[in-house]
Design a protein around this motif. Structure first.
Motif, PDB file in Angstrom:
ATOM      1  N   GLU A  36      25.414  39.635  60.144  1.00  0.00           N
ATOM      2  CA  GLU A  36      25.689  40.930  59.315  1.00  0.00           C
ATOM      3  C   GLU A  36      26.906  41.019  59.029  1.00  0.00           C
ATOM      4  O   GLU A  36      27.783  40.674  59.787  1.00  0.00           O
ATOM      5  N   VAL A  37      27.448  41.509  57.832  1.00  0.00           N
ATOM      6  CA  VAL A  37      28.766  41.853  57.413  1.00  0.00           C
ATOM      7  C   VAL A  37      28.849  43.150  57.175  1.00  0.00           C
ATOM      8  O   VAL A  37      28.327  43.807  56.340  1.00  0.00           O
ATOM      9  N   TYR A  38      30.128  43.777  57.543  1.00  0.00           N
ATOM     10  CA  TYR A  38      30.440  45.201  57.488  1.00  0.00           C
ATOM     11  C   TYR A  38      31.711  45.146  56.738  1.00  0.00           C
ATOM     12  O   TYR A  38      32.778  44.651  57.461  1.00  0.00           O
ATOM     13  N   THR A  39      32.022  45.580  55.469  1.00  0.00           N
ATOM     14  CA  THR A  39      33.371  45.743  54.615  1.00  0.00           C
ATOM     15  C   THR A  39      33.396  46.805  53.725  1.00  0.00           C
ATOM     16  O   THR A  39      32.665  47.255  53.434  1.00  0.00           O
ATOM     17  N   ASN A  40      34.573  47.214  53.642  1.00  0.00           N
ATOM     18  CA  ASN A  40      35.065  48.309  52.240  1.00  0.00           C
ATOM     19  C   ASN A  40      35.668  47.415  51.358  1.00  0.00           C
ATOM     20  O   ASN A  40      36.421  48.160  50.318  1.00  0.00           O
ATOM     21  N   ILE A  41      35.706  46.068  51.515  1.00  0.00           N
ATOM     22  CA  ILE A  41      36.709  45.299  50.565  1.00  0.00           C
ATOM     23  C   ILE A  41      35.922  44.965  49.382  1.00  0.00           C
ATOM     24  O   ILE A  41      34.670  44.431  49.477  1.00  0.00           O
ATOM     25  N   GLU A  42      36.297  45.149  48.280  1.00  0.00           N
ATOM     26  CA  GLU A  42      35.566  45.124  46.877  1.00  0.00           C
ATOM     27  C   GLU A  42      36.538  44.197  45.961  1.00  0.00           C
ATOM     28  O   GLU A  42      37.666  44.537  45.792  1.00  0.00           O
ATOM     29  N   PRO A  43      35.984  43.064  45.358  1.00  0.00           N
ATOM     30  CA  PRO A  43      34.589  42.394  45.669  1.00  0.00           C
ATOM     31  C   PRO A  43      34.753  41.941  47.178  1.00  0.00           C
ATOM     32  O   PRO A  43      35.860  41.391  47.764  1.00  0.00           O
ATOM     33  N   ALA A  44      33.721  42.043  47.965  1.00  0.00           N
ATOM     34  CA  ALA A  44      33.433  41.399  49.345  1.00  0.00           C
ATOM     35  C   ALA A  44      33.840  39.939  49.165  1.00  0.00           C
ATOM     36  O   ALA A  44      33.319  39.146  48.459  1.00  0.00           O
ATOM     37  N   PRO A  45      34.665  39.659  50.061  1.00  0.00           N
ATOM     38  CA  PRO A  45      34.984  38.084  50.340  1.00  0.00           C
ATOM     39  C   PRO A  45      33.911  37.389  50.740  1.00  0.00           C
ATOM     40  O   PRO A  45      32.952  37.761  51.423  1.00  0.00           O
ATOM     41  N   LYS A  46      34.091  36.030  50.419  1.00  0.00           N
ATOM     42  CA  LYS A  46      32.844  35.325  50.831  1.00  0.00           C
ATOM     43  C   LYS A  46      32.864  34.823  52.472  1.00  0.00           C
ATOM     44  O   LYS A  46      31.650  34.873  53.136  1.00  0.00           O
ATOM     45  N   ASN A  47      33.954  34.922  53.036  1.00  0.00           N
ATOM     46  CA  ASN A  47      33.984  34.832  54.720  1.00  0.00           C
ATOM     47  C   ASN A  47      35.296  35.381  55.032  1.00  0.00           C
ATOM     48  O   ASN A  47      36.246  35.551  54.265  1.00  0.00           O
TER      49      ASN A  47
END
Length: 830
Positions: free
Chosen positions: A251-262
């Motif tokens: 699972e990935v948790y982020t507030n970056i938009e657009p979400a990075p691939k990795n």
């Protein structure tokens, strides 16, 4: 000029204006100081204030308000991941299962903790301690293998248990509780959590379960809403970006938009001008700007961790904790980026942009605030100087307080009134909140300035009246009373010592005070308690031993003098155990013994010589006197008709008889005083002996109109004494009354027993004025009148006293005006 200054000093209006200006300037200094503190709070770089420049980044030296916000938001992300997970789990309720388990575990811990404390309170009220075997035991509780398991527990075991504690989790721990090898709890030998007390386990756990269910219900109802609130907060942080990958679940948790691939895409290009930190595969990577701050380029780096501990950043080990806290690097790949430069942070509006621009405003105002503070402080000092110059010299009631007490009270009020408003303000906004200067707080401190002004003006008034030093405690207690203290000290020591001993005592006292002062200086200089304490103990012990040795020497001298006073001259003062200062005095006391022995031997020799002379002279006088008496008797038998010749013969007979009596008294007095008397001690009825003497003198007393009041007990009083000598004692008393009592008065004779002694008291009124000492009457050849016209040799009372003392009695004379009183005490028959 003096008249003008006097008018200014008497102007109350001018003083009020100056006091108001001083208070305003004090408050403005306080406010400007708050602004500088705000700058320091956001930079945490004291060198920045000295050089009037800020840190190179908003991070300050790692603990600025900006840096605190980063750590706070990273903590929120960490809690968001551990509590909620992704949105799907929140919606289907599976995310709440972990929270529910945590709540139940917390309430189970609280239940066990409450049971333990209640059982410990039970134990404290039931145990006793056997001091002989040093063990705890429980005499009031029934003991059997099936009912109770009470073991004897030694004090050493309890001391060991008190050094440890059992942690029940969630901040609940108990000191003194211990586990045995089977994992069972015990407290002072008593089993805990094993059902051996009257504590109701079920009731406590049931109540906690009810509270637990209520909290679970409330948390479940607000769980989704709390998730949305936290999600929205983190999503709206534009200057703070995070990316966390749970390697266990993917699972990935982020507030970056657009979400990075990795995460590799994120760390492939690092912006070294901003705050960037990442952990991939357990390896930490940080931007150059962050590294500069962590390595102390902007001052000594430090921060407050999640447990409230202040951590100095000294090596790379703390870098990860500073950036990510307790996030597990083995489970998570982490990435956090925060904009620090103006060109990046100005693109977005959030809490970071607010903190950044607030810090920029502080930096812009730094130079202005420093100059303003200097000017305000100078003007404040000027108002104080003017108030001091214009102070009226008339003393007030407060000026009577000793200066040190006045200073301490004023300082206490100044410090309290200057700090309390700030403490109240920080309590109201929260100590961990971002600090903002407050003019209300600044002006609330003007009362501290008023107390400071009052103290300064008081010092000025006393100085103008030359009373400042005279109003100190040192002057009042020591300087003012120094003549009295000096006289008292010198008089007190002079009574027991000579000059050398005084010097030694003052020297020891002065050295002791100086060395104690040195110990105090050592303590405050090193802040090491052990070393000065050991020195102080050693110095005190040495001083005590010296004073004790000096005291023992003085005691030895005092004991020797006491013996000498009581008549025992067979003593010697030990000089070997005395201090050097006392040796001369000890030698003088020993020399005094030798001198006294010589003087006593000379006195005894002279007394013996006198006694022998009196005896020899008396013997030589007796032979011719006997012839004179014999021939006088023969003449009286002759038939002589010449009246004048008969008169002469009668005078010759009377004077020769008197001379014979004088010689007999003289011989008896000599023997009595020298102790050369043979005593025949037998049991004597003192009542009868006294009445016999009274019978002989009854007619003579009647002729002189002396009324004898004799008070004797009905029971006879028996004494062990020589009958003849005792008769002579009482006879001499009656003879003394006959010769010197005032005719027509009463004479009192009392006979009684007191404290194992026979007490004979005789009182009469003297015919002549007795303007001499009572002891003088017991000396030989002393009479109660100076004209010497009465009969007597002046030996009667001396003989009576000597004979009384030879028989183990006491003979005392008291004179009170014209009242003459004799008290004789003789030992009773046992």
């Amino acid at each position: 000029m003096d008249t003008k200054l006097t008018r200014i000093r008497s102007s109350k209006f001018l003083k009020i204006i100056l006091i108001i200006l001083s208070c305003i300037l004090f408050a403005e200094c306080y406010f400007t100081g708050q602004s500088l503190y705000e700058f320091y709070e956001n930079n945490y770089n004291l060198n920045g204030i000295y050089s009037l420049k800020a840190a190179s980044t908003p991070l300050g030296n790692c603990n600025s308000a900006f840096a605190k916000q980063i750590r706070s938001d990273t903590g929120k992300v960490r809690k968001f991941i551990s509590t909620y997970g992704d949105k799907t789990k929140v919606q289907d309720g599976s995310a709440f299962i972990k929270t529910e388990k945590n709540i139940k575990a917390r309430y189970d811990s609280i239940a066990n903790f409450n049971i333990v404390w209640r059982e410990i309170n039970f134990v404290e009220g039931h145990y006793e301690y056997d001091y002989n075997i040093e063990e705890y035991y429980y005499p009031y509780l029934p003991t059997s293998e099936s009912d109770k398991i009470i073991i004897h527990f030694s004090s050493d075991q309890q001391i060991d248990a008190d050094s440890r504690s059992i942690d029940f989790g969630y901040g609940n721990s108990v000191t003194g509780l211990y586990k045995d090898s089977d994992g069972k709890y015990f407290y002072k030998g008593f089993p805990i959590l094993q059902g051996y007390t009257d504590v109701d386990y079920d009731a406590i756990r049931s109540e906690n379960a009810k509270l637990c269910e209520e909290e679970i219900k409330a948390r479940r109802a607000s769980f989704a809403a709390d998730f949305e609130q936290q999600e929205n907060y983190l999503a709206n942080l534009k200057n703070y970006q995070y990316y966390f990958l749970d390697k266990n679940t993917g699972e990935v948790y982020t507030n970056i938009e657009p979400a990075p691939k990795n995460i590799i895409e994120l760390i492939s290009h690092y912006d070294d001008k901003n705050f960037t930190a990442s952990v991939v595969g357990g390896n930490l990577k940080i931007s150059q700007t962050l590294r500069n701050v962590l390595e102390g380029k902007d001052g000594w780096p430090w921060y407050v961790n999640g447990y409230g501990d202040m951590i100095d950043i000294t090596d790379s080990y703390q870098y990860y904790d500073y950036c990510f806290g307790t996030m597990d690097p083995e489970r998570f790949d982490c990435y956090v980026h925060v904009n620090l430069t103006d060109e990046n942070i100005s693109k977005y509006e959030d809490v970071y942009s607010d903190l950044y621009y607030m810090q920029m405003d502080q930096i812009d105002q730094l130079s202005t605030n420093v100059v303003t503070l200097i000017i305000e402080f100078a003007l404040w000092i000027l108002t104080l100087v003017l108030l001091i110059v214009f102070t009226n010299p008339q003393l007030t009631l407060l000026d009577k307080l000793p200066n040190s007490i006045h200073f301490v009270l004023s300082a206490a009020f100044v410090v309290a009134l200057a700090t309390i408003p700030m403490v109240v303000y920080m309590e109201s906004i929260g100590w961990n909140s971002i600090f903002k200067p407050s003019r209300i707080v600044a002006y609330a401190t003007i009362f501290a300035n008023l107390f400071f002004i009052e103290w300064l003006m008081s010092v000025r008034r006393q100085a103008m009246n030359k009373q400042f030093f005279k109003n100190t405690i040192i002057y009042k207690l020591i300087v003012k009373n120094w003549p009295t203290i000096k006289t008292w000290a010198n008089a007190g020591i002079s009574k027991i010592t000579h000059g050398e001993i005084k010097k030694r005592i003052f020297l020891v006292f002065t050295l002791y005070i100086l060395l104690m002062f040195v110990c105090a200086i050592v303590y405050f200089a090193t802040m090491n308690f052990a070393t000065p304490t050991i020195l102080a103990i050693i110095i005190t012990l040495v001083a005590f031993l010296y004073i004790k040795r000096l005291s023992n020497g003085l005691d030895a001298i005092a004991s020797a003098l006491t013996k000498a006073e009581s008549g025992d001259y067979d003593f010697s003062v030990p000089l070997g155990v005395m201090p050097e200062a006392l040796i001369p005095m000890g030698e003088k006391v020993n020399n005094l013994t030798s001198g006294l022995n010589i003087a006593i031997e000379d006195a005894l020799k002279n007394e013996r010589t006198k006694a022998e002379l009196i005896t020899n002279v008396s013997h030589d006088l007796k032979t011719p006197l006997t012839s004179i008496i014999t021939y006088t008797d023969l003449l009286k038998q002759c038939d002589i008709e010449d009246a004048t010749a008969c008169e002469y013969i009668n005078v010759l007979d009377e004077k020769s008889a008197r001379l014979k009596k004088l010689i007999e008294d003289l011989v008896e007095a000599s023997k009595a005083s020298s102790g050369n008397v043979t005593l025949n001690l037998v049991e004597i009825n003192l009542n009868e002996l006294t009445e016999q003497v009274f019978g002989e003198y009854e007619d003579t007393l009647d002729e002189l109109k002396l009324d004898l009041k004799m008070n004797t007990p009905s029971e006879p009083i028996y004494v062990v004494a020589d009958g003849q000598k005792t008769y002579r004692i009482i006879e001499n008393l009656f003879s003394n009354v006959k010769k010197y009592a005032l005719p027509g008065t009463r004479v009192y004779l009392d006979l009684s027993e007191e404290n194992g002694e026979a007490l004979l008291q005789m009182k009469n009124i003297s015919r002549e004025e007795m303007n001499f000492d009572a002891e003088h009457l017991t000396e030989r050849f002393v009479r109660g009148e100076d004209s010497r016209t009465t009969e007597g040799s002046g030996l009667g009372l001396s003989i009576a006293k000597s004979l009384t003392e030879l028989q183990g009695g006491k003979f005392d004379i008291t004179i009170d005006g014209d009242l003459f009183k004799v008290v004789i005490k003789l030992p009773l028959k046992k």
